[in-house]
Design a protein around this motif. Structure first.
Motif, PDB file in Angstrom:
ATOM      1  N   ARG A   1       0.851  -1.216   0.000  1.00  0.00           N
ATOM      2  CA  ARG A   1       0.000   0.000   0.000  1.00  0.00           C
ATOM      3  C   ARG A   1       0.876   1.252   0.000  1.00  0.00           C
ATOM      4  O   ARG A   1       0.614   2.208  -0.732  1.00  0.00           O
ATOM      5  CB  ARG A   1      -0.917  -0.020   1.239  1.00  0.00           C
ATOM      6  N   ARG A   2       1.983   1.199   0.745  1.00  0.00           N
ATOM      7  CA  ARG A   2       2.877   2.375   0.803  1.00  0.00           C
ATOM      8  C   ARG A   2       3.605   2.563  -0.537  1.00  0.00           C
ATOM      9  O   ARG A   2       3.839   3.694  -0.961  1.00  0.00           O
ATOM     10  CB  ARG A   2       3.884   2.207   1.942  1.00  0.00           C
TER      11      ARG A   2
ATOM     12  N   GLU B   1      -3.849 -10.218  -0.759  1.00  0.00           N
ATOM     13  CA  GLU B   1      -4.406  -8.911  -0.387  1.00  0.00           C
ATOM     14  C   GLU B   1      -3.625  -7.780  -1.066  1.00  0.00           C
ATOM     15  O   GLU B   1      -4.214  -6.780  -1.491  1.00  0.00           O
ATOM     16  CB  GLU B   1      -4.374  -8.756   1.134  1.00  0.00           C
ATOM     17  N   ALA B   2      -2.304  -7.972  -1.192  1.00  0.00           N
ATOM     18  CA  ALA B   2      -1.493  -6.951  -1.866  1.00  0.00           C
ATOM     19  C   ALA B   2      -1.876  -6.857  -3.349  1.00  0.00           C
ATOM     20  O   ALA B   2      -1.978  -5.760  -3.904  1.00  0.00           O
ATOM     21  CB  ALA B   2      -0.010  -7.295  -1.717  1.00  0.00           C
TER      22      ALA B   2
ATOM     23  N   GLN C   1      -5.618   0.197  -6.912  1.00  0.00           N
ATOM     24  CA  GLN C   1      -5.071   1.543  -6.662  1.00  0.00           C
ATOM     25  C   GLN C   1      -4.029   2.021  -7.670  1.00  0.00           C
ATOM     26  O   GLN C   1      -3.812   3.223  -7.782  1.00  0.00           O
ATOM     27  CB  GLN C   1      -4.466   1.593  -5.250  1.00  0.00           C
ATOM     28  N   ALA C   2      -3.379   1.108  -8.376  1.00  0.00           N
ATOM     29  CA  ALA C   2      -2.318   1.576  -9.293  1.00  0.00           C
ATOM     30  C   ALA C   2      -2.944   2.164 -10.560  1.00  0.00           C
ATOM     31  O   ALA C   2      -3.936   1.652 -11.076  1.00  0.00           O
ATOM     32  CB  ALA C   2      -1.397   0.412  -9.656  1.00  0.00           C
ATOM     33  N   ALA C   3      -2.329   3.233 -11.047  1.00  0.00           N
ATOM     34  CA  ALA C   3      -2.807   3.844 -12.293  1.00  0.00           C
ATOM     35  C   ALA C   3      -2.614   2.866 -13.449  1.00  0.00           C
ATOM     36  O   ALA C   3      -3.409   2.822 -14.396  1.00  0.00           O
ATOM     37  CB  ALA C   3      -2.026   5.132 -12.554  1.00  0.00           C
ATOM     38  N   SER C   4      -1.581   2.080 -13.373  1.00  0.00           N
ATOM     39  CA  SER C   4      -1.282   1.064 -14.386  1.00  0.00           C
ATOM     40  C   SER C   4      -0.497  -0.030 -13.663  1.00  0.00           C
ATOM     41  O   SER C   4       0.325   0.264 -12.798  1.00  0.00           O
ATOM     42  CB  SER C   4      -0.441   1.713 -15.498  1.00  0.00           C
TER      43      SER C   4
END
Ligand code: NAP
Length: 365
Positions: free
Chosen positions: A110-111, A162-163, A170-173
């Protein structure tokens, strides 16, 4: 992404990460890599084979700290320059409790995603995962399966699953590159880093465990460092891998468990000192019987037997959860499949004998 010449890579001190970094730098002579490491001093003392050092910029950081604990000036440089992150760092210990596995693998990812999205151009994230996010699922495991409906064998698998969900959400790509279990470097069978598979093999080789979970149709999927690192290096930044999940697995080349045991015990039996010990093959049992065996050890076994059973319990149950990893995306993108397990299993066993040279069995081998 093809014009990308600045990346951040995590886990470059690990087994796969250092090979991936070396391959990325070799493939693109203009590439600059920020390398997130927990200890810059240790990195500088041990980094080798990375050619022009000016292209590799170590940055101190920790997946477990807010903001990855990256110094503000380094973070600003990353945000300005980087447009792709290759994220390999993880707690790869199968026995980690869930909170520890999550702290590194899930919250750490997440970070990394927060950093990716803070970049001036939100960075593409290539996330290196494990095929065993499939957990207790059985049958053919498609690369694009997304639902966790079967549970997991250990917290490592769960935290990596979960990752993956965070990366997709959440990632743009993104690209998700799922590796099977690495058991040796390449076709030579050399083992640079031992893991649970090698420890389990040693326990069975010494006849310390009488049972092994398995069912008809169980297979063992394993890969070499060189196949996986090549796959990650070739796919991490490629446009046509974006939005895809890729199984870097043996797939059809996985070995049926019974064949693997035949090959392994025949090899060991060719060693006179091992043969003399009269060690018998473990009984293959279903999971319920294996759990009973574990419980008996836990109730009446001595401390070392308990330790052995405890270590195995974190991953051998996978043997009784037969699955075949589909590799359609990997084969199409890489233009070839992984080497079949049969090609490197015997050389790997031989290399393990060499590694255990101090033991009577290895001396004879
Ligand atoms: N090897 C396999 O069989 C296999 C199979 C499937 C998937 N994978 C995946 O492939 C990736 C790489 O695996 P590997 O076998 O190369 O791992 P590894 O050899 O165990 O190395 C782990 C790496 O993660 C770094 N790391 C751990 N905790 C960290 C933290 N809190 N902050 C920053 N860095 C941290 C370590 O850095 P330090 O040097 O500071 O410890 C090291 O570079 C992992 O994501 C793993 O889940 C591996």
């Amino acid at each position: 992404m093809s014009t990308n010449h600045s990346i951040l890579i995590t886990g470059a001190t690990g087994l796969l990460g250092r090979d991936v970094l070396r391959r990325l730098l070799t493939a693109d002579s203009n590439l600059r890599a920020f390398v997130l490491v927990r200890d810059v001093g240790r990195w500088l003392r041990t980094e080798r084979d990375f050619g022009d050092k000016s292209r590799v910029i170590p940055v101190r950081g920790d997946l477990c700290a807010d903001g990855l604990d990256i110094a503000p000036d380094a973070r600003a440089a990353i945000c300005r320059d980087v447009n792709a992150i290759v994220h390999l760092a993880a707690d790869t210990t199968f026995s980690s409790p869930l909170d520890r596995a999550r702290a590194v693998n899930t919250h750490g990812t997440r970070r990394v995603l927060e950093l990716a999205n803070d970049c001036d151009t939100p960075a593409h994230v290539a996330y290196v995962s494990t095929a065993f996010v499939a957990g207790r699922r059985t049958g053919v495991i498609a690369e694009d399966f997304h639902t966790a409906n079967a549970g997991w064998v250990n917290a490592y698998e769960q935290s990596k699953y979960e990752a993956e969900r965070l990366v997709m959400d959440q990632a743009a790509s993104w690209a998700i590159l799922r590796s099977s279990t690495v058991v040796c470097d390449d076709a030579s069978g050399q083992v640079t880093q031992t893991n649970g598979v090698h420890r389990a093999l040693n326990l069975y080789r010494h006849g310390l465990v009488a049972m092994m979970p398995g069912v008809v149709g169980s297979t063992v999927d394993a890969v070499t460092t060189s196949y996986v690192a090549d796959g990650i290096a070739r796919l991490a930044l490629r446009d046509d891998a974006a939005g895809k999940v890729v199984h870097l697995c043996a797939g059809e080349g996985a070995l049926p468990l019974v064949d693997l045991l035949d090959i392994t015990y025949e090899r060991w039996a060719s060693i006179p000192a091992w043969r003399k010990r009269g060690i018998v093959r473990p009984i293959i049992t279903d999971l319920a019987t294996y759990s009973l065996f574990e419980r008996t050890i836990s109730d009446v076994g001595d401390a070392s037997l308990k330790r052995i059973a405890g270590a195995l319990s974190h991953f051998v149950p996978q043997l009784a959860l037969p699955k075949r990893f589909d590799t359609t995306n990997a084969d199409a993108l890489l233009g070839r499949g992984a080497p079949p397990v049969r090609e490197f299993w015997l050389p790997m066993l031989d290399h393990m004998h060499a590694l255990n040279a101090a033991s009577p069995i290895a001396r004879v081998a």
